[in-house]
Design a protein around this motif. Sequence first.
Motif, PDB file in Angstrom:
ATOM      1  N   PRO A  36      -2.589 -12.004  14.049  1.00  0.00           N
ATOM      2  CA  PRO A  36      -2.828 -10.773  14.786  1.00  0.00           C
ATOM      3  C   PRO A  36      -3.375  -9.654  13.902  1.00  0.00           C
ATOM      4  O   PRO A  36      -3.292  -9.739  12.669  1.00  0.00           O
ATOM      5  CB  PRO A  36      -1.441 -10.385  15.323  1.00  0.00           C
ATOM      6  N   SER A  37      -3.903  -8.628  14.540  1.00  0.00           N
ATOM      7  CA  SER A  37      -4.404  -7.459  13.834  1.00  0.00           C
ATOM      8  C   SER A  37      -3.259  -6.838  13.021  1.00  0.00           C
ATOM      9  O   SER A  37      -2.136  -6.741  13.508  1.00  0.00           O
ATOM     10  CB  SER A  37      -4.926  -6.478  14.888  1.00  0.00           C
ATOM     11  N   GLY A  38      -3.548  -6.490  11.784  1.00  0.00           N
ATOM     12  CA  GLY A  38      -2.529  -5.872  10.933  1.00  0.00           C
ATOM     13  C   GLY A  38      -1.641  -6.868  10.208  1.00  0.00           C
ATOM     14  O   GLY A  38      -0.717  -6.481   9.494  1.00  0.00           O
ATOM     15  N   SER A  39      -1.934  -8.164  10.332  1.00  0.00           N
ATOM     16  CA  SER A  39      -1.051  -9.162   9.713  1.00  0.00           C
ATOM     17  C   SER A  39      -1.350  -9.373   8.225  1.00  0.00           C
ATOM     18  O   SER A  39      -0.636 -10.111   7.548  1.00  0.00           O
ATOM     19  CB  SER A  39      -1.133 -10.492  10.473  1.00  0.00           C
ATOM     20  N   GLY A  40      -2.444  -8.759   7.724  1.00  0.00           N
ATOM     21  CA  GLY A  40      -2.722  -8.841   6.282  1.00  0.00           C
ATOM     22  C   GLY A  40      -3.912  -9.726   5.926  1.00  0.00           C
ATOM     23  O   GLY A  40      -4.165  -9.982   4.747  1.00  0.00           O
ATOM     24  N   LYS A  41      -4.689 -10.138   6.926  1.00  0.00           N
ATOM     25  CA  LYS A  41      -5.800 -11.069   6.675  1.00  0.00           C
ATOM     26  C   LYS A  41      -6.855 -10.462   5.743  1.00  0.00           C
ATOM     27  O   LYS A  41      -7.260 -11.076   4.758  1.00  0.00           O
ATOM     28  CB  LYS A  41      -6.467 -11.473   8.017  1.00  0.00           C
ATOM     29  N   SER A  42      -7.307  -9.249   6.081  1.00  0.00           N
ATOM     30  CA  SER A  42      -8.359  -8.624   5.260  1.00  0.00           C
ATOM     31  C   SER A  42      -7.837  -8.300   3.865  1.00  0.00           C
ATOM     32  O   SER A  42      -8.572  -8.402   2.876  1.00  0.00           O
ATOM     33  CB  SER A  42      -8.886  -7.354   5.924  1.00  0.00           C
ATOM     34  N   THR A  43      -6.582  -7.914   3.787  1.00  0.00           N
ATOM     35  CA  THR A  43      -5.978  -7.641   2.477  1.00  0.00           C
ATOM     36  C   THR A  43      -6.003  -8.903   1.619  1.00  0.00           C
ATOM     37  O   THR A  43      -6.402  -8.863   0.445  1.00  0.00           O
ATOM     38  CB  THR A  43      -4.521  -7.141   2.659  1.00  0.00           C
ATOM     39  N   ALA A  74       1.813  -5.072   2.968  1.00  0.00           N
ATOM     40  CA  ALA A  74       0.771  -5.783   3.719  1.00  0.00           C
ATOM     41  C   ALA A  74       0.869  -7.286   3.507  1.00  0.00           C
ATOM     42  O   ALA A  74       0.555  -8.070   4.393  1.00  0.00           O
ATOM     43  CB  ALA A  74      -0.602  -5.273   3.316  1.00  0.00           C
ATOM     44  N   TYR A 123       0.850  -1.194   0.000  1.00  0.00           N
ATOM     45  CA  TYR A 123       0.000   0.000   0.000  1.00  0.00           C
ATOM     46  C   TYR A 123       0.880   1.236   0.000  1.00  0.00           C
ATOM     47  O   TYR A 123       1.942   1.256   0.616  1.00  0.00           O
ATOM     48  CB  TYR A 123      -0.865   0.054   1.262  1.00  0.00           C
ATOM     49  N   VAL A 167       3.635   0.562   2.833  1.00  0.00           N
ATOM     50  CA  VAL A 167       3.432  -0.542   3.785  1.00  0.00           C
ATOM     51  C   VAL A 167       3.321  -1.838   2.986  1.00  0.00           C
ATOM     52  O   VAL A 167       2.473  -1.945   2.105  1.00  0.00           O
ATOM     53  CB  VAL A 167       2.107  -0.382   4.582  1.00  0.00           C
TER      54      VAL A 167
HETATM   55  N1  ADP Z   1      -5.983   0.916   2.403  1.00  0.00           N
HETATM   56  C1  ADP Z   1      -4.834   0.832   3.079  1.00  0.00           C
HETATM   57  N2  ADP Z   1      -3.861   1.751   2.922  1.00  0.00           N
HETATM   58  C2  ADP Z   1      -2.685   1.655   3.571  1.00  0.00           C
HETATM   59  N3  ADP Z   1      -2.378   0.652   4.414  1.00  0.00           N
HETATM   60  C3  ADP Z   1      -3.303  -0.292   4.613  1.00  0.00           C
HETATM   61  C4  ADP Z   1      -4.571  -0.266   3.965  1.00  0.00           C
HETATM   62  N4  ADP Z   1      -5.288  -1.342   4.358  1.00  0.00           N
HETATM   63  C5  ADP Z   1      -4.499  -2.019   5.214  1.00  0.00           C
HETATM   64  N5  ADP Z   1      -3.305  -1.392   5.375  1.00  0.00           N
HETATM   65  C6  ADP Z   1      -2.176  -1.856   6.199  1.00  0.00           C
HETATM   66  O1  ADP Z   1      -1.817  -3.154   5.743  1.00  0.00           O
HETATM   67  C7  ADP Z   1      -1.511  -4.009   6.833  1.00  0.00           C
HETATM   68  C8  ADP Z   1      -2.465  -5.214   6.821  1.00  0.00           C
HETATM   69  O2  ADP Z   1      -3.794  -4.771   7.065  1.00  0.00           O
HETATM   70  P1  ADP Z   1      -5.051  -5.739   7.071  1.00  0.00           P
HETATM   71  O3  ADP Z   1      -5.018  -6.574   5.855  1.00  0.00           O
HETATM   72  O4  ADP Z   1      -6.254  -4.917   7.312  1.00  0.00           O
HETATM   73  O5  ADP Z   1      -4.740  -6.670   8.352  1.00  0.00           O
HETATM   74  P2  ADP Z   1      -5.716  -7.538   9.274  1.00  0.00           P
HETATM   75  O6  ADP Z   1      -7.002  -7.756   8.548  1.00  0.00           O
HETATM   76  O7  ADP Z   1      -4.937  -8.805   9.532  1.00  0.00           O
HETATM   77  O8  ADP Z   1      -5.919  -6.757  10.547  1.00  0.00           O
HETATM   78  C9  ADP Z   1      -1.619  -3.156   8.092  1.00  0.00           C
HETATM   79  O9  ADP Z   1      -0.343  -2.653   8.400  1.00  0.00           O
HETATM   80  C10 ADP Z   1      -2.551  -2.038   7.654  1.00  0.00           C
HETATM   81  O10 ADP Z   1      -2.296  -0.864   8.393  1.00  0.00           O
END
Ligand code: ADP
Length: 237
Positions: free
Chosen positions: A51-58, A32, A23, A30
């Motif tokens: 953990p939170s921020g590990s890239g799951k939603s991405t 991800a 991103y 970052v």
């Molecule tokens: N749209 C975005 N722009 C910039 N950074 C992002 C965006 N979405 C997620 N991130 C970053 O990417 C990393 C993974 O995020 P995310 O996939 O949401 O993790 P999770 O779902 O495991 O909590 C985190 O560091 C988050 O801050």
Amino acid sequence: MTTELKNSRPTSLLKLDQVSKVYGEGDTEVTALYPITLDVKEGEFIGIVGPSGSGKSTLLSIAGALLSPSKGNIYVSDQNITSLSEKEMTDIRLKRIGFIFQFANLVPFLTVKEQLIYIAKLKGESKKNADKYAAHLLKTFGLSHRINHYPRQLSGGEKQRVAIARAFMNNPDLILADEPTASLDSKRAREVVDMMKHQVKKNKKAAIMITHDEKMLDVCDRILTLRDGKLLTPNEI
Ligand SMILES: Nc1ncnc2c1ncn2[C@@H]1O[C@H](COP(=O)(O)OP(=O)(O)O)[C@@H](O)[C@H]1O
Ligand SMILES: [Mg+2]
């Protein structure tokens, strides 16, 4: 011979080939996801933890053609969807993918049945077929007595079950669920997850579910752990 070929299934419903995501750029860059390779077969229920921020939603957003990867290829039912146009991606989502999120996100001014019919309309189904399938799904999810209710008249568990029924309305091959039980008590959470599993097994679909609730992981055939954008191997967990 033919039988042998048939038996060589299960078919791949989703493949990620060296998919990564960065991103932003420069100072705000970052990473991800580091390159991830994954093959999801029909009938498979996959759990993703980390953990939170590990890239799951991405990862889930890329798998569902909601987000483009920075590198790598994505195949949905062996079709490479990586470089499709926005319109083509929308079409793939509508035809092949069902999304479930933490909150039901129902349309406030549509009844339960209308929430489902709306999806069928987008897909161009006939009203008769849509009515029939919506009624079938709402029965399956224990909502027959709620078909003419509005979201504000439903409990949290009921709303989430409507959202799940809606995700199945386009008869998707692939169900992608991001914390689907986070807003439910443990009894409702169990029901919802069991219903998802039943649909996956009975109708040869596949599901990927992100969850923080370890109790829900027993429905999964495989559990993937993400940390800092990388899939951990079993001996790293
Ligand atoms: N749209 C975005 N722009 C910039 N950074 C992002 C965006 N979405 C997620 N991130 C970053 O990417 C990393 C993974 O995020 P995310 O996939 O949401 O993790 P999770 O779902 O495991 O909590 C985190 O560091 C988050 O801050
Ligand atoms: Mg997330």
